[in-house]
Enzyme design. Structure first.
Site, PDB file in Angstrom:
ATOM      1  N   ALA A 120     -61.464 108.489 -69.387  1.00 61.52           N
ATOM      2  CA  ALA A 120     -62.642 109.195 -69.882  1.00 61.52           C
ATOM      3  C   ALA A 120     -62.614 109.296 -71.412  1.00 61.52           C
ATOM      4  CB  ALA A 120     -62.645 110.610 -69.286  1.00 61.52           C
TER       5      ALA A 120
ATOM      6  N   TYR B 294     -66.431 109.787 -59.170  1.00 64.64           N
ATOM      7  CA  TYR B 294     -65.979 110.832 -58.247  1.00 64.64           C
ATOM      8  C   TYR B 294     -67.131 111.057 -57.291  1.00 64.64           C
ATOM      9  CZ  TYR B 294     -62.360 111.834 -61.714  1.00 64.64           C
ATOM     10  OH  TYR B 294     -61.284 111.733 -62.578  1.00 64.64           O
TER      11      TYR B 294
ATOM     12  N   SER C 168     -52.673 104.739 -57.156  1.00 66.05           N
ATOM     13  CA  SER C 168     -52.615 105.447 -58.434  1.00 66.05           C
ATOM     14  C   SER C 168     -52.307 106.908 -58.185  1.00 66.05           C
ATOM     15  CB  SER C 168     -53.997 105.337 -59.119  1.00 66.05           C
ATOM     16  OG  SER C 168     -54.065 106.154 -60.268  1.00 66.05           O
TER      17      SER C 168
ATOM     18  N   ASP D 288     -51.724 101.256 -60.592  1.00 64.25           N
ATOM     19  CA  ASP D 288     -51.551 101.669 -61.992  1.00 64.25           C
ATOM     20  C   ASP D 288     -50.571 102.825 -62.060  1.00 64.25           C
ATOM     21  OD1 ASP D 288     -52.889 104.190 -61.739  1.00 64.25           O
ATOM     22  OD2 ASP D 288     -54.777 103.414 -62.519  1.00 64.25           O
TER      23      ASP D 288
ATOM     24  N   ARG E   9     -46.138  99.490 -68.898  1.00 62.42           N
ATOM     25  CA  ARG E   9     -46.035  99.402 -70.368  1.00 62.42           C
ATOM     26  C   ARG E   9     -45.419  98.096 -70.849  1.00 62.42           C
ATOM     27  NH1 ARG E   9     -48.733 102.979 -69.207  1.00 62.42           N
ATOM     28  NH2 ARG E   9     -48.590 105.186 -69.727  1.00 62.42           N
TER      29      ARG E   9
ATOM     30  N   SER F 248     -65.217 104.538 -66.822  1.00 58.21           N
ATOM     31  CA  SER F 248     -65.119 105.876 -66.235  1.00 58.21           C
ATOM     32  C   SER F 248     -66.515 106.490 -66.102  1.00 58.21           C
ATOM     33  CB  SER F 248     -64.259 106.769 -67.136  1.00 58.21           C
ATOM     34  OG  SER F 248     -64.391 108.116 -66.761  1.00 58.21           O
TER      35      SER F 248
HETATM   36  C1  LIG Z   1     -57.050 110.160 -71.007  1.00 60.52           C
HETATM   37  C2  LIG Z   1     -57.162 109.741 -69.573  1.00 60.52           C
HETATM   38  C3  LIG Z   1     -58.384 109.860 -68.937  1.00 60.52           C
HETATM   39  C4  LIG Z   1     -58.504 109.467 -67.607  1.00 60.52           C
HETATM   40  N1  LIG Z   1     -59.735 109.507 -67.030  1.00 60.52           N
HETATM   41  C5  LIG Z   1     -59.876 109.095 -65.757  1.00 60.52           C
HETATM   42  C6  LIG Z   1     -61.156 109.088 -65.156  1.00 60.52           C
HETATM   43  O1  LIG Z   1     -62.154 109.433 -65.767  1.00 60.52           O
HETATM   44  N2  LIG Z   1     -61.232 108.680 -63.868  1.00 60.52           N
HETATM   45  C7  LIG Z   1     -60.123 108.288 -63.151  1.00 60.52           C
HETATM   46  O2  LIG Z   1     -60.253 107.935 -61.982  1.00 60.52           O
HETATM   47  N3  LIG Z   1     -58.915 108.247 -63.717  1.00 60.52           N
HETATM   48  C8  LIG Z   1     -58.766 108.635 -65.000  1.00 60.52           C
HETATM   49  N4  LIG Z   1     -57.531 108.576 -65.573  1.00 60.52           N
HETATM   50  C9  LIG Z   1     -56.387 107.973 -64.840  1.00 60.52           C
HETATM   51  C10 LIG Z   1     -56.298 106.469 -65.121  1.00 60.52           C
HETATM   52  O3  LIG Z   1     -57.355 105.785 -64.504  1.00 60.52           O
HETATM   53  C11 LIG Z   1     -55.016 105.849 -64.590  1.00 60.52           C
HETATM   54  O4  LIG Z   1     -54.880 106.132 -63.231  1.00 60.52           O
HETATM   55  C12 LIG Z   1     -53.744 106.275 -65.327  1.00 60.52           C
HETATM   56  O5  LIG Z   1     -53.999 106.517 -66.693  1.00 60.52           O
HETATM   57  C13 LIG Z   1     -52.699 105.193 -65.178  1.00 60.52           C
HETATM   58  O6  LIG Z   1     -51.510 105.559 -65.746  1.00 60.52           O
HETATM   59  P1  LIG Z   1     -51.020 105.134 -67.232  1.00 60.52           P
HETATM   60  O7  LIG Z   1     -51.813 105.961 -68.198  1.00 60.52           O
HETATM   61  O8  LIG Z   1     -49.594 105.499 -67.188  1.00 60.52           O
HETATM   62  O9  LIG Z   1     -51.265 103.669 -67.405  1.00 60.52           O
HETATM   63  C14 LIG Z   1     -57.380 108.980 -66.897  1.00 60.52           C
HETATM   64  C15 LIG Z   1     -56.152 108.883 -67.548  1.00 60.52           C
HETATM   65  C16 LIG Z   1     -56.036 109.251 -68.876  1.00 60.52           C
HETATM   66  C17 LIG Z   1     -54.704 109.100 -69.550  1.00 60.52           C
HETATM   67  C1  LIG Z   2     -61.692 114.692 -65.174  1.00 59.19           C
HETATM   68  C2  LIG Z   2     -62.142 113.463 -65.860  1.00 59.19           C
HETATM   69  C3  LIG Z   2     -63.351 113.750 -66.711  1.00 59.19           C
HETATM   70  C4  LIG Z   2     -61.103 112.807 -66.692  1.00 59.19           C
HETATM   71  C5  LIG Z   2     -59.831 112.510 -65.946  1.00 59.19           C
HETATM   72  O1  LIG Z   2     -59.806 112.050 -64.832  1.00 59.19           O
HETATM   73  C6  LIG Z   2     -58.569 112.741 -66.621  1.00 59.19           C
HETATM   74  O2  LIG Z   2     -58.566 113.195 -67.762  1.00 59.19           O
HETATM   75  O3  LIG Z   2     -57.514 112.449 -66.004  1.00 59.19           O
END
Ligand SMILES: Cc1cc2nc3c(=O)[nH]c(=O)nc-3n(C[C@H](O)[C@H](O)[C@H](O)COP(=O)(O)O)c2cc1C
Ligand SMILES: CC(C)CC(=O)C(=O)O
Length: 365
Positions: free
Chosen positions: A82, A139, A255, A288, A292, A109
């Site tokens: 996001a 979602y 995930s 995921d 890294r 996202s």
């Molecule tokens: C800043 C941030 C925002 C995220 N926003 C979402 C989101 O909007 N929807 C979602 O399904 N997952 C979200 N995720 C989870 C990621 O899709 C993903 O599963 C996760 O970051 C993978 O791990 P990694 O950061 O270690 O690569 C977010 C993760 C981060 C770090």
């Molecule tokens: C709740 C969402 C807006 C963002 C998200 O999934 C996250 O920050 O992990």
């Protein structure tokens, strides 16, 4: 002073830490509660060892793969994250151009700070061998009409698949955000996919309803309302993986939300064999969490993942250097993936088998 050498994704995290407001850095870097799962995702990759083969490789290795009719230059994709405008003024526009240039899928996202139509237009400005591919994460909303309005919007924008995140009956609790008082976007930024979705909605992050009353019926309704492939993101229990396949999903993105939802759930790579056994080849399983390094990608693929996603490294690249930074992160990982394949004696990503990965040998970390 010597310029920083950007050799690893960790270098991009260091650069992002310097570039970002510390409150936003914490939002991206952080995880839920004690961050046990956040650390576990990385540690699990470190515990697995590679046992390479010899005298059977190739000079030029095949990295490409096609998933859900989307040709990809390598089996690496951008997991949905996001709020990209917190990291860079161009936000998701820069990310989309970088992903298109690298020939990889970007999962947009639902909570992007640029509208999906504009993200798609940015991706189309890039000339490449492959048509740019966007998937859309959402979602499920307790009001199915809201979900359908979102799906229509993403479909009209040209998204090629839907990724439904199912690990968030309530929002994960990040104590870093609490301490920092971060619970909303700053003035001037909004969740643009939610603006004017059905009426005059402002695009507030609070429009995203997390609901513990969602059920498989909500998923069934979505499944029947779209022709796009539907992937579930955040299934962790093998029994749910089985149920998901029975409910007609086209794929799973294994995930734990990067350790941001329920803390102390296992690392995704540790769960992968069990989930693959439950799915028994009926749909592709992507993964995921903590990816890294090229060695991480090879381990996940060798264990049977169809592709791997990265979350935070993309945001680090974006914060460090906008579009060029995201592109650099992707090319760095492509280089590491190819180098690891060579060292493993593999001819390409289709030449990886479980036998290459061994549980940790004592003393090797
Ligand atoms: C800043 C941030 C925002 C995220 N926003 C979402 C989101 O909007 N929807 C979602 O399904 N997952 C979200 N995720 C989870 C990621 O899709 C993903 O599963 C996760 O970051 C993978 O791990 P990694 O950061 O270690 O690569 C977010 C993760 C981060 C770090
Ligand atoms: C709740 C969402 C807006 C963002 C998200 O999934 C996250 O920050 O992990």
């Amino acid at each position: 002073m010597r310029a920083r050498m950007m050799l690893t994704t960790a270098d991009f995290e260091d650069a992002a830490r310097e570039a970002l407001d510390p409150v936003y850095y914490d939002y991206v870097a952080g995880g839920a509660r004690d961050e046990v799962t956040l650390r576990a995702n990385r540690e699990a990759f470190g515990r697995l060892n590679l046992l390479p083969r010899i005298l059977r490789g190739r000079d030029k290795r095949d990295l490409d793969r096609t998933l859900f009719d989307c040709p990809m230059s390598m089996p690496l994709l951008l997991s949905p994250t996001a709020f990209h405008r917190l990291a860079h003024p161009e936000g998701e526009l820069a990310t989309a151009r970088a992903a298109a240039a690298a020939g990889v899928v970007m999962i947009v996202s639902m909570a992007s700070t640029v509208a999906v139509e504009d993200i798609a237009a940015a991706a189309r400005t890039v000339t490449t061998e492959r048509p740019p591919a966007l998937w859309f994460q959402l979602y499920l909303q307790p009001d199915p009409d809201v979900t359908e309005a979102l799906v229509e919007r993403a479909t009209a924008a040209g998204c090629a698949a839907l990724v439904v995140t199912v690990d968030s009956p309530v929002l994960g609790l990040h104590e870093r955000n609490k301490r920092n008082g971060f619970d909303d976007l700053p003035t001037g930024m909004a969740c643009e996919n939610l603006r004017n979705l059905r009426g005059g909605e402002p695009g507030s992050v609070r429009q995203i309803a997390m609901s513990a009353e969602l059920s498989w019926e909500h998923l069934d309704r979505l499944r029947h309302s779209t022709r796009l492939p539907v992937l579930l993101k955040g299934v962790l229990h093998p029994e749910d993986a089985r149920l998901a396949v029975e409910h007609g999903v086209d794929g799973l993105l294994l995930s734990n939300h990067g350790g941001r939802q329920l803390d102390t759930v296992p690392a995704t790579v540790d769960l992968l064999p069990e989930i693959l056994d439950a799915v028994a080849g009926r749909v592709p399983v992507l993964l995921d969490g903590g990816v890294r390094r090229g060695t991480d990608i090879v381990k996940a693929l060798a264990l049977g993942a169809a592709a791997v996603g990265i979350g935070r490294p993309v945001v680090w690249g974006l914060a460090a250097d906008g579009e060029d930074g995201v592109r650099a992160v992707l090319e760095l990982l492509r280089g590491e993936l190819d180098h690891t394949l060579a060292l493993c004696g593999a001819t390409g990503v289709d030449d990886l088998v479980r036998d290459l990965v061994r549980p940790g040998f004592p003393g090797l970390r």
